[in-house]
Structures are given as structure tokens and as C-alpha cells.
Design a protein around this motif. Structure first.
Motif, PDB file in Angstrom:
ATOM      1  N   ASP A   1     136.749  68.464  31.082  1.00 13.78           N
ATOM      2  CA  ASP A   1     138.237  68.367  30.435  1.00 13.78           C
ATOM      3  C   ASP A   1     139.084  68.961  31.564  1.00 13.78           C
ATOM      4  OD1 ASP A   1     137.731  71.178  30.773  1.00 13.78           O
ATOM      5  OD2 ASP A   1     137.957  71.583  28.556  1.00 13.78           O
TER       6      ASP A   1
ATOM      7  N   GLU B   1     134.801  61.820  36.452  1.00 11.57           N
ATOM      8  CA  GLU B   1     134.081  62.251  35.208  1.00 11.57           C
ATOM      9  C   GLU B   1     133.690  60.876  34.544  1.00 11.57           C
ATOM     10  OE1 GLU B   1     132.959  63.726  31.943  1.00 11.57           O
ATOM     11  OE2 GLU B   1     133.492  64.863  33.630  1.00 11.57           O
TER      12      GLU B   1
ATOM     13  N   LEU C   1     136.592  60.104  27.258  1.00 13.28           N
ATOM     14  CA  LEU C   1     137.454  61.201  26.653  1.00 13.28           C
ATOM     15  C   LEU C   1     137.868  61.957  27.397  1.00 13.28           C
ATOM     16  CD1 LEU C   1     135.835  60.903  23.166  1.00 13.28           C
ATOM     17  CD2 LEU C   1     137.931  59.643  23.864  1.00 13.28           C
ATOM     18  N   ASN C   2     137.000  62.723  28.182  1.00 14.82           N
ATOM     19  CA  ASN C   2     137.335  63.749  29.118  1.00 14.82           C
ATOM     20  C   ASN C   2     138.378  63.307  30.325  1.00 14.82           C
ATOM     21  OD1 ASN C   2     136.098  65.711  27.978  1.00 14.82           O
ATOM     22  ND2 ASN C   2     134.047  65.448  29.375  1.00 14.82           N
TER      23      ASN C   2
ATOM     24  N   ALA D   1     140.596  61.101  29.780  1.00  9.38           N
ATOM     25  CA  ALA D   1     142.043  60.830  28.958  1.00  9.38           C
ATOM     26  C   ALA D   1     142.702  62.391  29.127  1.00  9.38           C
ATOM     27  CB  ALA D   1     141.735  60.330  27.769  1.00  9.38           C
ATOM     28  N   GLU D   2     141.822  63.128  28.557  1.00 11.02           N
ATOM     29  CA  GLU D   2     142.094  64.660  28.323  1.00 11.02           C
ATOM     30  C   GLU D   2     142.804  65.187  29.793  1.00 11.02           C
ATOM     31  OE1 GLU D   2     140.871  69.113  26.878  1.00 11.02           O
ATOM     32  OE2 GLU D   2     139.502  67.256  26.347  1.00 11.02           O
ATOM     33  N   CYS D   3     142.063  64.976  30.719  1.00  9.52           N
ATOM     34  CA  CYS D   3     142.464  65.364  32.305  1.00  9.52           C
ATOM     35  C   CYS D   3     143.841  64.998  32.411  1.00  9.52           C
ATOM     36  CB  CYS D   3     141.529  65.079  33.053  1.00  9.52           C
ATOM     37  SG  CYS D   3     139.972  65.945  33.354  1.00  9.52           S
TER      38      CYS D   3
ATOM     39  N   ALA E   1     146.049  63.501  30.633  1.00  9.54           N
ATOM     40  CA  ALA E   1     146.999  64.157  29.800  1.00  9.54           C
ATOM     41  C   ALA E   1     147.565  65.588  30.098  1.00  9.54           C
ATOM     42  CB  ALA E   1     146.645  64.340  28.333  1.00  9.54           C
ATOM     43  N   ARG E   2     146.716  66.234  31.035  1.00 12.84           N
ATOM     44  CA  ARG E   2     147.018  67.538  31.620  1.00 12.84           C
ATOM     45  C   ARG E   2     147.746  67.417  32.819  1.00 12.84           C
ATOM     46  NH1 ARG E   2     141.620  71.226  30.839  1.00 12.84           N
ATOM     47  NH2 ARG E   2     143.174  73.020  30.995  1.00 12.84           N
TER      48      ARG E   2
END
Length: 196
Positions: free
Chosen positions: A28, A47, A51-52, A54-56, A58-59
Motif C-alpha cells: 500500500d 507492485e 488495488l495496492n 491504485a492506493e499508492c 492516490a497517496r
């Protein structure tokens, strides 16, 4: 950095400020974000899980989707000060070749992994005759991503066979650091800093 998983906290505390880092299997992005925010590190990630990724992103992290077994070849030799592989070595098809690639793209490599020779794992196999399910290995054998059950001793032998230098080694039992005395028996997780 205290909110990081214990092995990631060890890595974060030992990465030089303002260095270039490739986090392979970055999950993440927690480590990358901590390095960016506390050490001014230029961190990039690779990665597998979309989904991870996309989370990264987004950060605000620079992460691409890719596989450690096949996609490290796209990175240039010595492009990073550190290549990091945390809790991913045991999930790769060819850990020995992934290790070579880590030390090709990074001048140094951090590798952390669960120690499958820990006394609780041994006791569970001895007394119950089954692969253990624990807090740190929380899924049954048939759904685990762990395909290579590495031990501290196995890893040290691989490093020696490849002629690599161990610049640092840290061992964890639960969430606490322990000495290297009988680490193959006592440590649940290991973190190594390697160079050629």
C-alpha cells in the motif's frame, strides 16, 4: 515511522536521507510514504496487486504495476541507492534471481522475510502435524502466497554462495528487535542489508 510494520520501521531507520529507492512489492506504499515524508527520499515502487497500485497512486506515490520475477529487468543498472524487497522474497518464483536483480538495480538491497524455522512454526508442525496459521502467517497453506519457506540459515547460505556482503542484519520476535543469538530459532522475521 512508528506506525510502520516493525520490519519496515527497521528499513526506514536505515535508509540514508535524500537517496533514491525502489520498493519492490511495495504493497500500500506505507514505507515509501514514510521515506518521502521523513527522509526526503525519491521513492519509486513496483507492485503486483492493482488495488495496492491504485492506493499508492492516490497517496501521490510513483508506483507501477509489475512482477518482481519478470519486470526488474526493465530498470537500469545502479539506478537506485537502495532496492527494497520486504516480505516478498518467499512469494517469488526464483528468489535467487530476484536477489541478483535487486543488487543490479540498487547499490544496496534490503530484504525482509518471515523465518519459517521459528520455534513456534517448528512446534506447530511437531505437535499438530499441520502448517501453522499464526498472527504473522495468517492464512492456510492452500491460500498463502508463500511458495518458498525460507529460514535465516537458508538465507545466510544463499548470500554466502553468491559472495554478497551483509552490511546489517536485524531480527524480530513479535514486534520487538532481538539479538542475533540463535536467530534461526528465535526470530519470527529477519531484515538484511546487502551489497556486492
Amino acid at each position: 515511522m512508528s506506525a510502520l510494520r516493525p520490519d519496515l520501521a527497521v528499513i526506514a531507520a536505515n535508509v540514508a536521507p535524500r537517496s533514491r529507492v525502489l520498493d519492490v512489492g511495495c504493497g500500500d506504499g506505507a514505507l515509501m510514504a514514510a521515506l518521502r515524508d521523513t527522509r526526503a527520499v525519491d521513492a519509486r515502487g513496483l507492485e503486483l496487486d492493482p488495488l495496492n497500485v491504485a492506493e499508492c497512486v492516490a497517496r501521490g506515490l510513483s508506483v507501477i504495476q509489475g512482477d518482481a520475477d519478470t519486470d526488474l529487468g526493465y530498470y537500469t543498472d545502479g539506478g537506485f541507492d537502495y532496492a527494497i524487497l520486504s516480505q516478498t522474497l518467499q512469494t517469488t518464483k526464483r528468489p535467487d534471481l530476484v536477489l541478483d536483480e535487486l543488487l543490479r538495480v540498487g547499490r544496496k538491497a534490503f530484504v525482509s522475510f518471515p523465518n519459517f524455522a521459528h520455534w513456534r512454526v517448528r512446534a506447530s508442525l511437531l505437535w499438530h502435524g499441520r502448517m501453522p496459521v499464526t498472527r504473522l502467517l495468517p492464512v492456510a497453506w492452500y491460500e498463502t502466497p508463500n511458495i518458498h519457506h525460507v529460514t535465516v540459515r537458508d538465507f545466510r547460505e544463499l548470500v554466502a554462495a553468491k559472495g554478497l556482503t551483509v552490511e546489517g542484519a536485524w531480527f524480530l520476535s513479535g514486534d520487538k528487535r532481538i539479538s542475533d543469538a540463535a536467530a534461526n530459532w528465535r526470530a519470527e522475521h529477519a531484515v538484511f542489508l546487502l551489497s556486492r
